[in-house]
Design an enzyme around this catalytic site. Structure first.
Site, PDB file in Angstrom:
ATOM      1  N   HIS A  29      -6.318  -6.332  -2.555  1.00 56.42           N
ATOM      2  CA  HIS A  29      -7.165  -6.355  -1.360  1.00 56.42           C
ATOM      3  C   HIS A  29      -7.436  -7.776  -0.888  1.00 56.42           C
ATOM      4  O   HIS A  29      -8.121  -7.980   0.115  1.00 56.42           O
ATOM      5  CB  HIS A  29      -8.490  -5.631  -1.628  1.00 56.42           C
ATOM      6  CG  HIS A  29      -8.350  -4.150  -1.731  1.00 56.42           C
ATOM      7  ND1 HIS A  29      -9.392  -3.300  -2.043  1.00 56.42           N
ATOM      8  CD2 HIS A  29      -7.258  -3.343  -1.587  1.00 56.42           C
ATOM      9  CE1 HIS A  29      -8.960  -2.047  -2.082  1.00 56.42           C
ATOM     10  NE2 HIS A  29      -7.670  -2.050  -1.807  1.00 56.42           N
ATOM     11  N   HIS A  81       0.615   4.215  -2.775  1.00 57.43           N
ATOM     12  CA  HIS A  81       0.375   5.611  -2.419  1.00 57.43           C
ATOM     13  C   HIS A  81       1.533   6.504  -2.854  1.00 57.43           C
ATOM     14  O   HIS A  81       1.326   7.682  -3.176  1.00 57.43           O
ATOM     15  CB  HIS A  81       0.145   5.738  -0.910  1.00 57.43           C
ATOM     16  CG  HIS A  81      -1.234   5.326  -0.486  1.00 57.43           C
ATOM     17  ND1 HIS A  81      -1.969   6.027   0.449  1.00 57.43           N
ATOM     18  CD2 HIS A  81      -2.021   4.287  -0.877  1.00 57.43           C
ATOM     19  CE1 HIS A  81      -3.138   5.433   0.617  1.00 57.43           C
ATOM     20  NE2 HIS A  81      -3.188   4.366  -0.170  1.00 57.43           N
ATOM     21  N   ARG A 127       0.838  -1.206   0.000  1.00 61.08           N
ATOM     22  CA  ARG A 127       0.000   0.000   0.000  1.00 61.08           C
ATOM     23  C   ARG A 127       0.871   1.255   0.000  1.00 61.08           C
ATOM     24  O   ARG A 127       0.567   2.241  -0.681  1.00 61.08           O
ATOM     25  CB  ARG A 127      -0.916  -0.021   1.229  1.00 61.08           C
ATOM     26  CG  ARG A 127      -1.888   1.142   1.301  1.00 61.08           C
ATOM     27  CD  ARG A 127      -2.852   0.971   2.466  1.00 61.08           C
ATOM     28  NE  ARG A 127      -3.747   2.111   2.586  1.00 61.08           N
ATOM     29  CZ  ARG A 127      -3.924   2.833   3.681  1.00 61.08           C
ATOM     30  NH1 ARG A 127      -3.255   2.505   4.791  1.00 61.08           N
ATOM     31  NH2 ARG A 127      -4.749   3.852   3.702  1.00 61.08           N
ATOM     32  N   ASN A 151      -3.179   8.975   3.900  1.00 57.97           N
ATOM     33  CA  ASN A 151      -1.915   8.387   4.331  1.00 57.97           C
ATOM     34  C   ASN A 151      -1.755   8.257   5.840  1.00 57.97           C
ATOM     35  O   ASN A 151      -0.730   7.758   6.317  1.00 57.97           O
ATOM     36  CB  ASN A 151      -0.744   9.214   3.789  1.00 57.97           C
ATOM     37  CG  ASN A 151      -0.614   9.106   2.284  1.00 57.97           C
ATOM     38  OD1 ASN A 151      -1.056   8.132   1.694  1.00 57.97           O
ATOM     39  ND2 ASN A 151      -0.008  10.102   1.665  1.00 57.97           N
TER      40      ASN A 151
END
Length: 331
Positions: free
Chosen positions: A195, A67, A63, A97
């Protein structure tokens, strides 16, 4: 008599060619083969030593990579701390974040790589390599990570808020967001397939359970009722729950498999952005193809999408810098 080289009238031409060459530099496999030949092995060994003791960190590091790439490209800008010399809050403090993890892990990797080859390996490359290596340790597919990224020197919280698709995204906004990064609808489905591992806080989806239309007590009709009831009773017992964590792929959240996609077709995607993938005929077709196909095929296609994502707006050549510490720009 002049010999070959940048002499006389050829000086400007040579300078221009040098600039063009550096600005068009490309990522490549084993970029550090000569400058720091042990770099990738050092990173891999560190990951293999520590991730088995904290397997949930693998999804967090993936992740972090995502990001990073969606704001100013894959340049390590998400790692920068706010300092008094900067005019804006950095990406770290942006709402998308605030639940990121893995910063100290990246710092640990950077420290040992710097000890081996000071000022050579970028933090952006470390993030990309760590994301891949940590997932592989947990049984996820391997993908190629070409290296040669350089670190950015700018990090703005506002840009993170604008560029990172929130879990409340509908299909149209997801399509627009991914297209702006050069990613198509197949990439969207495949990358969201990450996911299949990891967890989420209730605050990322509780509106679907308790306040979907803006009226307290309303629920997202696209969410399977039995699944929603289970979330309310056993997990997120109020809309104000900001601490409870929930598996994104119940019963299989530690295994990189096709379970996530199967749940989508049963209307059991945790986020609105998950459910949105079934509202488009194109993306729903991709989902069905994945579910009906083999795990090997999913792994191969996911690997291609990850390599594509890791190339978003990268800085190479003379752009950016190689940070000595990942949390601060060089002085």
């Amino acid at each position: 008599m002049a010999k070959f080289g940048c002499l006389g009238n050829f000086l400007v031409l040579c300078i221009l060619l040098g600039v063009l060459s550096s600005s068009h530099a490309q990522l490549q496999l084993n970029f550090y083969a000569k400058s720091c030949p042990k770099a990738e092995k050092i990173i891999q060994d560190y990951v293999q030593k520590h991730i088995p003791n904290a397997p949930s960190l693998a999804a967090a590091l993936l992740r972090l990579h995502f990001h990073d790439c969606f704001v100013r490209g894959c340049d390590g800008s998400v790692l920068l701390n706010f300092t008094s010399s900067t005019k804006n809050q950095t990406e770290k403090v942006a709402v998308p974040n605030q639940t990121l993890r893995g910063f100290s892990f990246i710092d640990g990797v950077k420290k040992i790589v710097e000890a081996e080859c000071p000022g050579v390996v970028s933090c952006a490359d470390i993030v990309a390599l760590v994301a891949r290596d940590s997932l592989v340790v947990t049984g996820a597919p391997f993908w190629n990570v070409p290296t040669g990224r350089r670190d950015g020197t700018i990090s703005n919280a506002s840009e993170a808020s604008e560029n990172i698709p929130p879990p409340t995204s509908n299909f149209s906004s997801l399509q627009t967001s991914f297209a702006s990064k050069g990613l198509d609808l197949k990439d969207l489905v495949l990358l969201t397939g990450a996911h299949t591992i990891g967890i989420s806080h209730c605050s990322s989806f509780s509106t679907r359970l308790y306040n979907f239309t803006g009226v307290l007590g309303t629920q997202d009709p696209s969410l399977d009722r039995e699944y929603a009831a289970n979330l309310k009773v056993k997990k997120c017992k109020s809309i104000n729950d900001n601490t409870t964590i929930v598996e994104m792929d119940p019963g299989s959240f530690r295994t990189f498999d096709l379970s996530y996609f199967k749940l989508l077709l049963k209307r059991r995607g945790l986020f609105q952005s998950d459910a949105a993938l079934t509202t488009s005929a194109t993306t729903k077709l991709y989902i069905n193809q994945l579910v009906q196909g083999s795990l090997k095929q999913f792994y191969a296609e996911f690997a291609q999408a990850m390599e594509k994502m890791s190339r978003i707006e990268v800085k190479t050549g003379s752009a950016g810098e190689i940070r000595k510490q990942c949390a601060v720009v060089n002085s």
